[in-house]
Scaffold this active site. Structure first.
Site, PDB file in Angstrom:
ATOM      1  N   ILE A 197       0.821  -1.211   0.000  1.00  0.00           N
ATOM      2  CA  ILE A 197       0.000   0.000   0.000  1.00  0.00           C
ATOM      3  C   ILE A 197       0.862   1.271   0.000  1.00  0.00           C
ATOM      4  CG2 ILE A 197      -0.239   0.415   2.506  1.00  0.00           C
ATOM      5  CD1 ILE A 197      -3.290   0.575   2.039  1.00  0.00           C
ATOM      6  N   HIS A 256       6.132 -11.661   6.374  1.00  0.00           N
ATOM      7  CA  HIS A 256       5.989 -11.383   4.948  1.00  0.00           C
ATOM      8  C   HIS A 256       7.355 -11.090   4.356  1.00  0.00           C
ATOM      9  CE1 HIS A 256       5.423  -7.718   7.346  1.00  0.00           C
ATOM     10  NE2 HIS A 256       6.085  -7.076   6.386  1.00  0.00           N
ATOM     11  N   LEU A 257       7.470 -11.355   3.062  1.00  0.00           N
ATOM     12  CA  LEU A 257       8.644 -10.946   2.302  1.00  0.00           C
ATOM     13  C   LEU A 257       8.275  -9.741   1.462  1.00  0.00           C
ATOM     14  CD1 LEU A 257      10.007 -14.356   0.919  1.00  0.00           C
ATOM     15  CD2 LEU A 257      10.747 -13.110   2.973  1.00  0.00           C
TER      16      LEU A 257
HETATM   17  P1  DGP Z   1       6.933  -4.184   7.527  1.00  0.00           P
HETATM   18  O1  DGP Z   1       7.150  -2.745   7.911  1.00  0.00           O
HETATM   19  O2  DGP Z   1       8.187  -4.913   7.119  1.00  0.00           O
HETATM   20  O3  DGP Z   1       6.135  -4.912   8.575  1.00  0.00           O
HETATM   21  O4  DGP Z   1       6.037  -4.119   6.215  1.00  0.00           O
HETATM   22  C1  DGP Z   1       4.657  -3.945   6.246  1.00  0.00           C
HETATM   23  C2  DGP Z   1       4.260  -3.440   4.890  1.00  0.00           C
HETATM   24  O5  DGP Z   1       2.870  -3.661   4.752  1.00  0.00           O
HETATM   25  C3  DGP Z   1       4.491  -1.954   4.677  1.00  0.00           C
HETATM   26  O6  DGP Z   1       5.403  -1.777   3.600  1.00  0.00           O
HETATM   27  C4  DGP Z   1       3.123  -1.393   4.342  1.00  0.00           C
HETATM   28  C5  DGP Z   1       2.300  -2.617   4.019  1.00  0.00           C
HETATM   29  N1  DGP Z   1       0.906  -2.542   4.449  1.00  0.00           N
HETATM   30  C6  DGP Z   1       0.456  -2.245   5.680  1.00  0.00           C
HETATM   31  N2  DGP Z   1      -0.886  -2.304   5.718  1.00  0.00           N
HETATM   32  C7  DGP Z   1      -1.284  -2.658   4.459  1.00  0.00           C
HETATM   33  C8  DGP Z   1      -2.556  -2.878   3.864  1.00  0.00           C
HETATM   34  O7  DGP Z   1      -3.622  -2.766   4.487  1.00  0.00           O
HETATM   35  N3  DGP Z   1      -2.578  -3.222   2.564  1.00  0.00           N
HETATM   36  C9  DGP Z   1      -1.416  -3.369   1.830  1.00  0.00           C
HETATM   37  N4  DGP Z   1      -1.544  -3.711   0.544  1.00  0.00           N
HETATM   38  N5  DGP Z   1      -0.197  -3.176   2.362  1.00  0.00           N
HETATM   39  C10 DGP Z   1      -0.136  -2.821   3.659  1.00  0.00           C
END
Ligand code: DGP
Length: 114
Positions: free
Chosen positions: A31, A100-101
């Protein structure tokens, strides 16, 4: 897990731009992209951090990596390069506590990361 945002995305309870799905994982666009390609590879089972993943999940971790490399190839990154990152705990930048990766590509990266 009921309250986990990535569990909800995996169950299709909240929307995301899905790019891949199989029995074990989903992959969707981040996102808040940090590069022209920024895709997350997320297991359907819930593990808060990499610290919570045991040896019995070796296959799952390998599968996540192969899915990331397959998506990298599909997106044309295999020749120019890409980065696959997993942040573990806040100190490393983890903000969503479901492993997650990150698959990042489409620009040059520096090392060491910030
Ligand atoms: P980390 O900071 O490594 O835990 O990465 C989490 C990632 O997840 C960050 O880059 C933003 C993404 N993210 C958080 N919430 C959402 C969401 O609701 N939808 C999507 N597509 N991505 C999200």
């Amino acid at each position: 897990m009921a309250d986990c945002i990535f569990c909800k995305i995996a169950r299709k309870e909240i929307p995301a731009k899905l790019v891949y799905e199989d029995r074990q994982v989903v992959a969707f666009e981040d996102i808040n992209p940090q590069a022209p390609v920024h895709t997350l590879v997320v297991p359907k089972s819930h593990f808060p951090t990499l610290n919570d993943v045991g040896a019995e999940e070796e296959g799952l971790l390998g599968h996540m990596t192969l899915v990331a490399t397959r998506i990298a190839k599909d997106k044309g990154l295999h020749a120019t390069g890409y980065r696959v990152v997993a942040n573990c705990l806040e100190g490393a930048g983890q903000s969503v506590f479901h492993i997650h990766l990150h698959l990042l590509g489409g620009r040059r990266f520096t090392w060491p990361p910030g």
